[in-house]
Motif scaffolding. Structure first.
Motif, PDB file in Angstrom:
ATOM      1  N   PHE A  91      85.837  -0.925  61.070  1.00 55.94           N
ATOM      2  CA  PHE A  91      85.942  -1.534  59.745  1.00 55.94           C
ATOM      3  C   PHE A  91      87.270  -1.218  59.066  1.00 55.94           C
ATOM      4  N   GLY A  92      88.330  -1.083  59.856  1.00 53.35           N
ATOM      5  CA  GLY A  92      89.642  -0.745  59.305  1.00 53.35           C
ATOM      6  C   GLY A  92      90.173  -1.750  58.306  1.00 53.35           C
ATOM      7  N   ALA A  93      89.748  -3.014  58.395  1.00 50.50           N
ATOM      8  CA  ALA A  93      90.208  -4.020  57.444  1.00 50.50           C
ATOM      9  C   ALA A  93      89.557  -3.837  56.074  1.00 50.50           C
ATOM     10  N   ARG A  94      88.421  -3.144  56.048  1.00 52.97           N
ATOM     11  CA  ARG A  94      87.670  -2.976  54.795  1.00 52.97           C
ATOM     12  C   ARG A  94      87.907  -1.602  54.156  1.00 52.97           C
ATOM     13  N   PHE A  95      88.110  -0.575  54.992  1.00 51.39           N
ATOM     14  CA  PHE A  95      88.242   0.786  54.483  1.00 51.39           C
ATOM     15  C   PHE A  95      89.593   1.377  54.866  1.00 51.39           C
ATOM     16  N   ILE A  96      90.074   2.316  54.049  1.00 46.86           N
ATOM     17  CA  ILE A  96      91.329   3.019  54.325  1.00 46.86           C
ATOM     18  C   ILE A  96      91.093   4.517  54.200  1.00 46.86           C
ATOM     19  N   ARG A  97      91.724   5.288  55.076  1.00 47.52           N
ATOM     20  CA  ARG A  97      91.564   6.736  55.069  1.00 47.52           C
ATOM     21  C   ARG A  97      92.393   7.346  53.938  1.00 47.52           C
ATOM     22  N   ILE A  98      91.762   8.259  53.159  1.00 47.24           N
ATOM     23  CA  ILE A  98      92.499   8.968  52.115  1.00 47.24           C
ATOM     24  C   ILE A  98      92.725  10.436  52.476  1.00 47.24           C
ATOM     25  N   HIS A  99      91.939  10.950  53.389  1.00 48.03           N
ATOM     26  CA  HIS A  99      92.224  12.224  54.044  1.00 48.03           C
ATOM     27  C   HIS A  99      91.386  12.280  55.313  1.00 48.03           C
ATOM     28  N   ARG A 100      91.474  13.368  56.057  1.00 50.52           N
ATOM     29  CA  ARG A 100      90.899  13.389  57.412  1.00 50.52           C
ATOM     30  C   ARG A 100      89.396  13.201  57.441  1.00 50.52           C
ATOM     31  N   SER A 101      88.714  13.423  56.317  1.00 49.40           N
ATOM     32  CA  SER A 101      87.257  13.303  56.334  1.00 49.40           C
ATOM     33  C   SER A 101      86.715  12.243  55.376  1.00 49.40           C
ATOM     34  N   CYS A 102      87.554  11.310  54.925  1.00 51.64           N
ATOM     35  CA  CYS A 102      87.062  10.319  53.960  1.00 51.64           C
ATOM     36  C   CYS A 102      87.761   8.968  54.104  1.00 51.64           C
ATOM     37  N   LEU A 103      86.960   7.902  54.111  1.00 49.75           N
ATOM     38  CA  LEU A 103      87.444   6.523  54.051  1.00 49.75           C
ATOM     39  C   LEU A 103      86.926   5.907  52.761  1.00 49.75           C
ATOM     40  N   VAL A 104      87.757   5.112  52.084  1.00 49.34           N
ATOM     41  CA  VAL A 104      87.316   4.442  50.868  1.00 49.34           C
ATOM     42  C   VAL A 104      87.470   2.931  51.033  1.00 49.34           C
ATOM     43  N   ALA A 105      86.657   2.184  50.296  1.00 44.73           N
ATOM     44  CA  ALA A 105      86.733   0.722  50.331  1.00 44.73           C
ATOM     45  C   ALA A 105      88.017   0.265  49.643  1.00 44.73           C
ATOM     46  N   ARG A 106      88.830  -0.486  50.357  1.00 46.82           N
ATOM     47  CA  ARG A 106      90.118  -0.929  49.823  1.00 46.82           C
ATOM     48  C   ARG A 106      89.953  -1.672  48.503  1.00 46.82           C
ATOM     49  N   GLU A 107      88.981  -2.573  48.436  1.00 47.59           N
ATOM     50  CA  GLU A 107      88.845  -3.436  47.271  1.00 47.59           C
ATOM     51  C   GLU A 107      88.289  -2.705  46.053  1.00 47.59           C
ATOM     52  N   ARG A 108      87.851  -1.455  46.241  1.00 46.06           N
ATOM     53  CA  ARG A 108      87.329  -0.690  45.109  1.00 46.06           C
ATOM     54  C   ARG A 108      88.360   0.266  44.517  1.00 46.06           C
ATOM     55  N   ILE A 109      89.530   0.360  45.129  1.00 51.15           N
ATOM     56  CA  ILE A 109      90.555   1.264  44.620  1.00 51.15           C
ATOM     57  C   ILE A 109      91.098   0.722  43.294  1.00 51.15           C
ATOM     58  N   THR A 110      91.095   1.568  42.275  1.00 50.45           N
ATOM     59  CA  THR A 110      91.605   1.162  40.962  1.00 50.45           C
ATOM     60  C   THR A 110      92.923   1.836  40.604  1.00 50.45           C
ATOM     61  N   GLY A 111      93.282   2.893  41.311  1.00 52.26           N
ATOM     62  CA  GLY A 111      94.544   3.551  40.995  1.00 52.26           C
ATOM     63  C   GLY A 111      94.727   4.824  41.798  1.00 52.26           C
ATOM     64  N   LEU A 112      95.968   5.299  41.815  1.00 50.95           N
ATOM     65  CA  LEU A 112      96.337   6.547  42.478  1.00 50.95           C
ATOM     66  C   LEU A 112      97.145   7.368  41.475  1.00 50.95           C
ATOM     67  N   HIS A 113      96.669   8.571  41.180  1.00 53.25           N
ATOM     68  CA  HIS A 113      97.291   9.405  40.142  1.00 53.25           C
ATOM     69  C   HIS A 113      97.713  10.744  40.733  1.00 53.25           C
ATOM     70  N   ARG A 114      98.943  11.167  40.429  1.00 53.89           N
ATOM     71  CA  ARG A 114      99.410  12.479  40.872  1.00 53.89           C
ATOM     72  C   ARG A 114      99.314  13.463  39.715  1.00 53.89           C
ATOM     73  N   THR A 115      98.635  14.579  39.952  1.00 48.76           N
ATOM     74  CA  THR A 115      98.434  15.589  38.920  1.00 48.76           C
ATOM     75  C   THR A 115      99.659  16.493  38.816  1.00 48.76           C
ATOM     76  N   PRO A 116      99.785  17.243  37.710  1.00 48.66           N
ATOM     77  CA  PRO A 116     100.931  18.145  37.557  1.00 48.66           C
ATOM     78  C   PRO A 116     101.064  19.165  38.684  1.00 48.66           C
TER      79      PRO A 116
END
Length: 238
Positions: free
Chosen positions: A181-206
């Motif tokens: 399901f690589g077209a639907r999900f993207i890896r955010i770290h070695r143990s987690c895939l998230v649904a591409r279409e549900r991503i709302t933003g990427l924030h870097r903390t201090p």
């Protein structure tokens, strides 16, 4: 058929919405004034069809259609424009039809019929692929629709499926799910895939951490530094 309508002219939107109201099987779920709003509406409402103007401010209709092709399950696209010179380019981005304003109800009916045929064919072609994940719950089985999945989290020998109805465990590896399901999900770290279409933003903390926001998920998820560049690219494409 669920429809999103995108046009930068309010009168044009109102006229086309009035024409759509004549079709009992059509539901207008959202209106948009430019390409960016159209993409956001498609991500939120998962329509079957996008009626899309071409000449709009910011992201125009052609660019919006190109970006839609990167969605896991994009809607069918029918262009509605005052200029017929874009017809060739429209079909290069897989539009199912091309309507010239002012749109006549008979011509709209034909475009809707083409969209239904296109969607039925795509559904049949995808029939061999899975559309659900299966979880054992006690002595029974639960089917989880893929479009309802927020993210997949590996935990020991199981994968936690976080979805609209809660969380369930499945006995599959995260690697095999990513390959399927690589077209639907993207890896955010070695143990987690998230649904591409549900991503709302990427924030870097201090302190240098990367947090991913997901529609339907209250708390953000942490992404690895290695995966952050790929996530930024996905956000640029949405």
């Amino acid at each position: 058929m669920r429809v999103v309508l995108a046009d930068d002219e309010p009168l044009a939107r109102d006229r086309l919405a009035a024409l759509l109201a004549a079709f009992d099987d059509v539901e207008l779920v959202a209106r948009a004034a430019d390409g960016e709003q159209a993409l956001a509406a498609c991500a939120e409402h998962q329509p079957d069809l996008l009626l899309l103007d071409i000449a709009m401010p910011g992201i125009d209709g052609m660019e919006a259609a190109r970006r839609l092709r990167r969605f896991g399950s994009p809607p069918a696209v029918v262009f509605c424009t005052a200029y017929d010179g874009h017809a060739v380019s429209a079909f290069e981005v897989d539009a199912v039809d091309f309507l010239v304003k002012p749109v006549r109800v008979e011509r709209l009916a034909a475009a809707l019929a083409r969209a239904r045929t296109f969607l039925a064919g795509r559904c049949q072609a995808a029939g061999a692929g899975r559309r659900h994940l299966c979880s054992r719950v006690g002595g029974s089985m639960k089917l989880i629709p893929l479009e309802e999945v927020h993210y997949l989290q590996a935990e020991e020998k199981y994968v936690v499926v976080a979805h609209a109805g809660g969380e369930h465990l499945i006995e599959e590896s995260l690697k095999s799910l990513e390959e399927e399901f690589g077209a639907r999900f993207i890896r955010i770290h070695r143990s987690c895939l998230v649904a591409r279409e549900r991503i709302t933003g990427l924030h870097r903390t201090p302190d240098g951490r990367h947090l991913v926001g997901l529609r339907g998920v209250e708390a953000p998820l942490e992404a690895s530094r290695r995966c952050a560049p790929g996530l930024r690219e996905v956000l640029r494409e949405l």
